[in-house]
Design a protein around this motif. Sequence first.
Motif, mmCIF file in Angstrom:
data_model
loop_
_atom_site.group_PDB
_atom_site.id
_atom_site.type_symbol
_atom_site.label_atom_id
_atom_site.label_comp_id
_atom_site.label_asym_id
_atom_site.label_seq_id
_atom_site.Cartn_x
_atom_site.Cartn_y
_atom_site.Cartn_z
ATOM 1 N N SER A 148 0.859 -1.186 0.000
ATOM 2 C CA SER A 148 0.000 0.000 0.000
ATOM 3 C C SER A 148 0.899 1.240 0.000
ATOM 4 O O SER A 148 1.851 1.299 -0.768
ATOM 5 N N ALA A 149 0.620 2.206 0.837
ATOM 6 C CA ALA A 149 1.445 3.411 0.899
ATOM 7 C C ALA A 149 1.296 4.073 2.255
ATOM 8 O O ALA A 149 0.201 4.076 2.842
ATOM 9 N N LEU A 150 2.389 4.633 2.741
ATOM 10 C CA LEU A 150 2.333 5.387 3.983
ATOM 11 C C LEU A 150 1.401 6.586 3.775
ATOM 12 O O LEU A 150 1.485 7.277 2.770
ATOM 13 N N GLY A 151 0.499 6.786 4.701
ATOM 14 C CA GLY A 151 -0.469 7.874 4.548
ATOM 15 C C GLY A 151 -1.836 7.400 4.098
ATOM 16 O O GLY A 151 -2.777 8.195 4.009
ATOM 17 N N ALA A 152 -1.964 6.099 3.802
ATOM 18 C CA ALA A 152 -3.272 5.568 3.410
ATOM 19 C C ALA A 152 -4.268 5.797 4.540
ATOM 20 O O ALA A 152 -3.995 5.466 5.697
ATOM 21 N N SER A 153 -5.417 6.376 4.212
ATOM 22 C CA SER A 153 -6.391 6.676 5.254
ATOM 23 C C SER A 153 -7.778 6.868 4.644
ATOM 24 O O SER A 153 -7.930 7.564 3.637
ATOM 25 N N LEU A 154 -8.770 6.290 5.286
ATOM 26 C CA LEU A 154 -10.144 6.473 4.839
ATOM 27 C C LEU A 154 -10.636 7.884 5.133
ATOM 28 O O LEU A 154 -11.685 8.292 4.627
ATOM 29 N N HIS A 155 -9.892 8.612 5.945
ATOM 30 C CA HIS A 155 -10.282 9.978 6.305
ATOM 31 C C HIS A 155 -9.544 11.018 5.465
ATOM 32 O O HIS A 155 -9.766 12.218 5.641
ATOM 33 N N SER A 156 -8.687 10.578 4.568
ATOM 34 C CA SER A 156 -7.905 11.511 3.768
ATOM 35 C C SER A 156 -8.762 12.175 2.691
ATOM 36 O O SER A 156 -9.636 11.542 2.085
ATOM 37 N N ALA A 157 -8.500 13.456 2.443
ATOM 38 C CA ALA A 157 -9.172 14.176 1.360
ATOM 39 C C ALA A 157 -8.559 13.829 0.013
ATOM 40 O O ALA A 157 -9.127 14.150 -1.033
ATOM 41 N N SER A 158 -7.397 13.173 0.028
ATOM 42 C CA SER A 158 -6.747 12.737 -1.204
ATOM 43 C C SER A 158 -7.388 11.445 -1.695
ATOM 44 O O SER A 158 -7.491 10.468 -0.951
ATOM 45 N N ARG A 159 -7.805 11.414 -2.949
ATOM 46 C CA ARG A 159 -8.417 10.213 -3.496
ATOM 47 C C ARG A 159 -7.397 9.086 -3.607
ATOM 48 O O ARG A 159 -7.743 7.910 -3.502
ATOM 49 N N TYR A 160 -6.126 9.444 -3.812
ATOM 50 C CA TYR A 160 -5.059 8.442 -3.846
ATOM 51 C C TYR A 160 -4.960 7.736 -2.497
ATOM 52 O O TYR A 160 -5.017 6.503 -2.416
ATOM 53 N N ALA A 161 -4.813 8.507 -1.430
ATOM 54 C CA ALA A 161 -4.657 7.934 -0.091
ATOM 55 C C ALA A 161 -5.919 7.199 0.342
ATOM 56 O O ALA A 161 -5.856 6.157 1.003
#
Length: 331
Positions: A120-133
């Motif tokens: 995956s990637a560091l910073g992955a989050s369901l709360h992120s505003a980034s569609r990537y994360a």
Amino acid sequence: MDAIDRAPKLVTVFGGSGFLGRHVVHALAQGGYRVRVAVRRPDLAYFLQPLGRVGQIQVVQANLRYPRSIEAAAAGADAVVNLVGILAESGRQRFHAVQAEGPNLIAQATPADAMLVHVSALGASLHSASRYAHSKAEGEAAVHTHRPDAIILRPSVMFGKGDTFFNRFAALARALPVLPLAGADTKFQPAFVGDVAQVVARAVSGTVPAGRIYELGGPEVKTLRELVEYVLAVTERERVIAPLPFGLAKVQARVLSLINALTLGLMPAELKLTVDQVELLRTDNVVSEAAIAEGRSFEGLGIAADTFAAVAPSYLGRFRKTGQFDIARAA
């Protein structure tokens, strides 16, 4: 024991022709595994075969939009590794399809008795505003739903020969007198791609505790400005770094994305920037204290990670004005 029992274990690697993929394939081949590399374009992945013995590395076609191709690629594997990911959307390559639905299909196709390693990637989050994360976090959740015993790796930004991080800024410094920089104070913990590949190989071998999420960052935490200053020092170029507010950076990203669309995607990769990438820069990209305390890091796995100062100069030298073959320097 018959010939089949004695045969080396088979590892299917989805996305094995990418930046991380070629290192993973090499590490697995060195470990004696048979490697089945599953990619959309097999004709562009045959360069991997010399990384192993004759017949050790096989390239097959698989597309995340076609579940049957995924099932065929994973069939009979002793371990499955998913490295597929995109940094920006284009054409049919959308974040949700590649990084959320793709891992879901791969997890379902992985044989019940096979190890599953998902990068995956560091910073992955369901709360992120980034569609990537956000899509990365969706992919993790899908993997855990089907395979709670899967190993998930979250590397920070990766560096190494051919990377899109240090090489990007070096190329920009060669072309531009001023470097506009969004997220200048955002912290990063660059990880050497070869070290990440070694963790994947260890996970496949069964020496990494399963069912956990590992955060992989290098020995040093630096701001983006400090990393760009390092690139300028190595390439011996004096450039002005102009920090950009996030609002202005998003305007810049929209303009660049429009230009890229109008030129049918022919704009140099170094100049491409998306609004989603700017959004990512709002959040520090470093290993959490919890991961360190729980041994879910390079250190916890007993790996002495390489610093970027030990690796990057070997491939950034070509960006110097005198190039990497400076006679005076060599003397």
